[in-house]
Write a protein that holds these residues in place. Structure first.
Motif, PDB file in Angstrom:
ATOM      1  N   VAL A 146       1.112   7.136   3.951  1.00  0.00           N
ATOM      2  CA  VAL A 146       1.140   5.893   3.187  1.00  0.00           C
ATOM      3  C   VAL A 146       2.155   4.943   3.828  1.00  0.00           C
ATOM      4  O   VAL A 146       3.339   5.288   3.968  1.00  0.00           O
ATOM      5  CB  VAL A 146       1.511   6.135   1.712  1.00  0.00           C
ATOM      6  N   TYR A 147       1.688   3.778   4.228  1.00  0.00           N
ATOM      7  CA  TYR A 147       2.532   2.751   4.839  1.00  0.00           C
ATOM      8  C   TYR A 147       2.699   1.614   3.829  1.00  0.00           C
ATOM      9  O   TYR A 147       1.708   1.122   3.277  1.00  0.00           O
ATOM     10  CB  TYR A 147       1.903   2.218   6.119  1.00  0.00           C
ATOM     11  N   MET A 198       7.059   2.363  11.526  1.00  0.00           N
ATOM     12  CA  MET A 198       5.824   1.856  10.919  1.00  0.00           C
ATOM     13  C   MET A 198       4.775   1.700  12.014  1.00  0.00           C
ATOM     14  O   MET A 198       4.370   0.588  12.381  1.00  0.00           O
ATOM     15  CB  MET A 198       6.093   0.513  10.238  1.00  0.00           C
ATOM     16  N   HIS A 199       4.323   2.826  12.562  1.00  0.00           N
ATOM     17  CA  HIS A 199       3.351   2.773  13.650  1.00  0.00           C
ATOM     18  C   HIS A 199       2.537   4.063  13.667  1.00  0.00           C
ATOM     19  O   HIS A 199       2.893   5.055  12.998  1.00  0.00           O
ATOM     20  CB  HIS A 199       4.047   2.538  14.995  1.00  0.00           C
ATOM     21  N   PRO A 200       1.449   4.106  14.422  1.00  0.00           N
ATOM     22  CA  PRO A 200       0.574   5.284  14.409  1.00  0.00           C
ATOM     23  C   PRO A 200       1.266   6.577  14.819  1.00  0.00           C
ATOM     24  O   PRO A 200       0.867   7.658  14.363  1.00  0.00           O
ATOM     25  CB  PRO A 200      -0.534   4.906  15.400  1.00  0.00           C
ATOM     26  N   GLY A 209       0.316  -3.613   1.370  1.00  0.00           N
ATOM     27  CA  GLY A 209       1.157  -4.732   1.773  1.00  0.00           C
ATOM     28  C   GLY A 209       1.151  -5.816   0.713  1.00  0.00           C
ATOM     29  O   GLY A 209       0.116  -6.104   0.107  1.00  0.00           O
ATOM     30  N   ALA A 210       2.325  -6.416   0.477  1.00  0.00           N
ATOM     31  CA  ALA A 210       2.441  -7.496  -0.502  1.00  0.00           C
ATOM     32  C   ALA A 210       2.990  -8.731   0.182  1.00  0.00           C
ATOM     33  O   ALA A 210       3.955  -8.654   0.949  1.00  0.00           O
ATOM     34  CB  ALA A 210       3.356  -7.077  -1.654  1.00  0.00           C
ATOM     35  N   GLY A 211       2.375  -9.903  -0.103  1.00  0.00           N
ATOM     36  CA  GLY A 211       2.837 -11.137   0.510  1.00  0.00           C
ATOM     37  C   GLY A 211       2.776 -11.042   2.020  1.00  0.00           C
ATOM     38  O   GLY A 211       1.808 -10.557   2.606  1.00  0.00           O
ATOM     39  N   ILE A 212       3.861 -11.481   2.672  1.00  0.00           N
ATOM     40  CA  ILE A 212       3.906 -11.434   4.130  1.00  0.00           C
ATOM     41  C   ILE A 212       4.055 -10.001   4.639  1.00  0.00           C
ATOM     42  O   ILE A 212       3.881  -9.744   5.834  1.00  0.00           O
ATOM     43  CB  ILE A 212       5.052 -12.334   4.654  1.00  0.00           C
ATOM     44  N   PRO A 224       4.433  13.842  -0.351  1.00  0.00           N
ATOM     45  CA  PRO A 224       5.631  14.290   0.373  1.00  0.00           C
ATOM     46  C   PRO A 224       6.351  13.133   1.061  1.00  0.00           C
ATOM     47  O   PRO A 224       5.714  12.163   1.508  1.00  0.00           O
ATOM     48  CB  PRO A 224       5.071  15.278   1.409  1.00  0.00           C
ATOM     49  N   SER A 225       7.664  13.227   1.153  1.00  0.00           N
ATOM     50  CA  SER A 225       8.485  12.161   1.744  1.00  0.00           C
ATOM     51  C   SER A 225       8.072  11.853   3.167  1.00  0.00           C
ATOM     52  O   SER A 225       8.081  10.682   3.590  1.00  0.00           O
ATOM     53  CB  SER A 225       9.963  12.548   1.695  1.00  0.00           C
ATOM     54  N   GLU A 226       7.705  12.891   3.939  1.00  0.00           N
ATOM     55  CA  GLU A 226       7.365  12.661   5.339  1.00  0.00           C
ATOM     56  C   GLU A 226       6.062  11.885   5.503  1.00  0.00           C
ATOM     57  O   GLU A 226       5.761  11.408   6.601  1.00  0.00           O
ATOM     58  CB  GLU A 226       7.292  13.987   6.102  1.00  0.00           C
ATOM     59  N   GLN A 227       5.291  11.739   4.429  1.00  0.00           N
ATOM     60  CA  GLN A 227       4.048  10.966   4.505  1.00  0.00           C
ATOM     61  C   GLN A 227       4.224   9.527   4.021  1.00  0.00           C
ATOM     62  O   GLN A 227       3.276   8.739   4.044  1.00  0.00           O
ATOM     63  CB  GLN A 227       2.955  11.644   3.665  1.00  0.00           C
ATOM     64  N   ILE A 228       5.426   9.165   3.569  1.00  0.00           N
ATOM     65  CA  ILE A 228       5.695   7.815   3.077  1.00  0.00           C
ATOM     66  C   ILE A 228       6.484   7.051   4.121  1.00  0.00           C
ATOM     67  O   ILE A 228       7.581   7.457   4.507  1.00  0.00           O
ATOM     68  CB  ILE A 228       6.475   7.858   1.748  1.00  0.00           C
TER      69      ILE A 228
END
Length: 480
Positions: free
Chosen positions: A447-448, A342-344, A356-359, A469-473
């Motif tokens: 999409v993060y 989960m990074h650039p 993002g949801a909640g925390i 595509p999966s690689e973009q999720i």
């Protein structure tokens, strides 16, 4: 509701913070994952080849032979998968970066249940094969093998340990266990592997049939042991010592949510990226031996002393996270990581959509700060049930204005009667259509996603329905 509109500016500014360091968007080489997959399959094929070379097929001429040789093969594959799943969770840097902890955890889970099933098949088939050639019968054979074969009592104890791990890994059991208890029981997997080793190396025909087989299996076990020692114990200790992290500030964002800021003379050597997570241990007394995963909620930055500063933001919902509010400046911090994709550097597209949801908004806030791109390239959606769940919104709004990002805030309880990522006031809009209203060019974006497991599953379902595509999720689960 007919449209999903961006959050209106509030005219507020975030608390003063030092400028963020330049974000590292260096991409992760895709060949790391390809090489890892090829190596895993290659070693698996070699295990089967050794079985064939050691009369695995030619020995299947009788009923007893079929049972015994099939039992040998299932035992070999069970051993290999067990070793492989331990290796995958040893947090070897290039493997972790290639797959990410989330995907590795899912692979580890599948391999764990597969190896356990093969192990049970091995036990049953071998005993049936031996009994078919023995006058003792099945129960007599079981007693004879258990008491008289070298290393069998240790193997039985190892099997019990592995059964305990598998039983507590079932979803129903995990929901009833604290993370710390589950983690301690899960360490029995190492015990199970160690107790099974003597039986395999002392009496296993496929371990002793040829110098090649003996060398292969001894090397495999030795490499695994070295990997665990180096990357699960040695590397975290070295990184912690070099970073010298200590708590510098603890701030209550709102009731139930706290941010902890740390800095250290060598923290830059951790090479942390916005959105990644660490396993944190705070040496403040009882409970300091337990590690908890928290994402960075801000991009790494330099403070006034020239030290790299890291910040996490957590909801105080468990024993570990409740302790965060009581931390004092100067408390020493032990870390494992950074982990996760989960990074650039995981990006495949120029544009991004952050949800993002909640925390779960914490890593999204960090990514908003660090992702490359110009005005219009970043869209962020913050989902919350009520005001108590709305955190970091002032900072996000300020960053969105600076970055030229679209910022949406969706409040309220989830749509009743269906698995949805939307609040109930948007019940007439489908999950996929809502994503298109928020981000019409979602197919052209990375999409993060971070939030509660069910909420993330709803988002992922909608994304796949749209054909992203999966690689973009990019999704990171913190459930155990």
């Amino acid at each position: 509701m007919t449209t999903l509109a961006p959050a209106a500016p509030q005219g507020t500014s975030p608390r003063s913070r030092p400028s963020a360091m330049a974000a590292s968007a260096r991409p992760i080489p895709t060949w790391w994952r390809d090489v890892s997959i090829c190596a895993a399959w290659g070693l698996g094929v070699f295990v089967v080849a050794l079985w064939v070379m050691n009369d695995g097929i030619t020995g299947m001429t009788t009923t007893a032979g079929v049972l015994t040789e099939t039992g040998r093969l299932t035992g070999l594959l069970a051993s290999y998968l067990l070793l492989l799943q331990v290796f995958l969770m040893a947090r070897v840097p290039f493997v972790e970066q290639a797959f990410g902890q989330d995907r590795l955890t899912r692979i580890h889970r599948v391999m764990g249940f597969s190896s356990f099933t093969l192990m049970l098949a091995h036990i049953g088939l071998i005993l049936l094969g031996y009994a078919a050639d023995s006058p003792l019968g099945l129960w007599g054979t079981i007693v004879d093998v258990t008491l008289n074969d070298p290393g069998m009592l240790l193997a039985v104890a190892g099997t019990v340990a592995l059964c305990t791990v598998v039983a507590t890994s079932a979803r129903a059991a995990r929901r009833k266990l604290r993370y710390e208890s589950w983690h301690l029981i899960h360490l029995y997997a190492y015990l199970g592997v160690g107790l099974a080793l003597p039986h395999q190396l002392w009496t296993g025909r496929d371990f002793l049939a040829s110098p090649l087989a003996t060398t292969f299996w001894w090397t495999l076990y030795a490499v695994l042991a070295l990997t665990v020692i180096v990357f699960r114990v040695g590397l975290p200790l070295v990184r912690t010592q070099r970073a010298g992290l200590r708590v510098t500030n603890v701030e209550l964002e709102r009731p139930g949510t706290v941010s902890v800021t740390m800095s250290g003379r060598g923290a830059h050597r951790l090479h942390a990226r916005a959105g990644q997570f660490f396993l944190w241990r705070f040496l403040d007394g009882p409970g300091s031996s337990r590690a908890n995963p928290y994402s960075l909620s801000a991009a790494p930055r330099l403070n006034a002393r020239g030290e790299t500063e890291l910040r996490l933001t957590a909801a105080m919902i468990g024993d570990g996270s409740q302790r965060l509010a009581t931390l004092r400046p100067g408390t020493r911090v032990l870390v494992e990581g950074p982990y996760g994709r989960m990074h650039p550097g995981a990006a495949t597209q120029r544009k991004s959509l952050l949800l993002g949801a909640g925390i779960g908004i914490a890593p999204m806030r960090a990514l908003l700060e660090a992702l490359p791109g110009g005005p219009g390239d970043i869209t962020l959606v913050q989902r919350h049930r009520n005001d108590a769940d709305l955190v970091l919104d002032t900072e996000i709004e300020h960053l969105a204005q600076i970055r030229g990002a679209a910022y949406f805030v969706l409040a309220g309880h989830r749509v009743p009667g269906r698995d949805s990522w939307l609040p109930q006031q948007y019940a007439e809009v489908s999950d996929a259509d809502a994503l298109l209203r928020v981000c019409p060019d979602v197919l052209e974006r990375d999409v993060y996603v971070c939030g509660a497991p069910g909420w993330m599953a709803s988002v992922e379902t909608a994304l796949r329905e749209l054909g992203v595509p999966s690689e973009q999720i990019h999704i990171e689960h913190f459930t155990f």
